[in-house]
Design a protein around this motif. Structure first.
Motif: not given
Length: 79
Positions: A11-19
């Motif tokens: 439900g969340v992407s690695a990119q969202e986490i990195v951001e």
């Protein structure tokens, strides 16, 4: 730290986490390994998952030595 990986996140992407980490001034890649930074990042990721409706999801960091005096940090989500 050579690389950071994210496993079992739904439900969340690695990119969202990195951001989110970048928003909180936590950069792990290409920085010297610091256990406190990894612990802080773990808390931020758990908080982010809670905001996304995944309260109670635990995030476990694993540190793996890789060649050329580097480490890989892997964050694994576990419900």
């Amino acid at each position: 730290v050579r690389t950071v990986e994210f496993k079992n996140f739904r439900g969340v992407s690695a990119q969202e986490i990195v951001e989110r980490l970048n928003d909180r001034d936590i950069q792990l890649v290409e920085r010297p390994y610091n256990p406190r930074s990894v612990e802080t990042a773990q808390g931020i990721v758990e908080e982010f998952l809670k905001e996304k409706g995944q309260a109670g999801t635990r995030v476990k960091p694993t540190i793996t030595s890789i060649p050329r005096h580097s480490v890989r940090v892997t964050f694994t989500a576990a419900p």
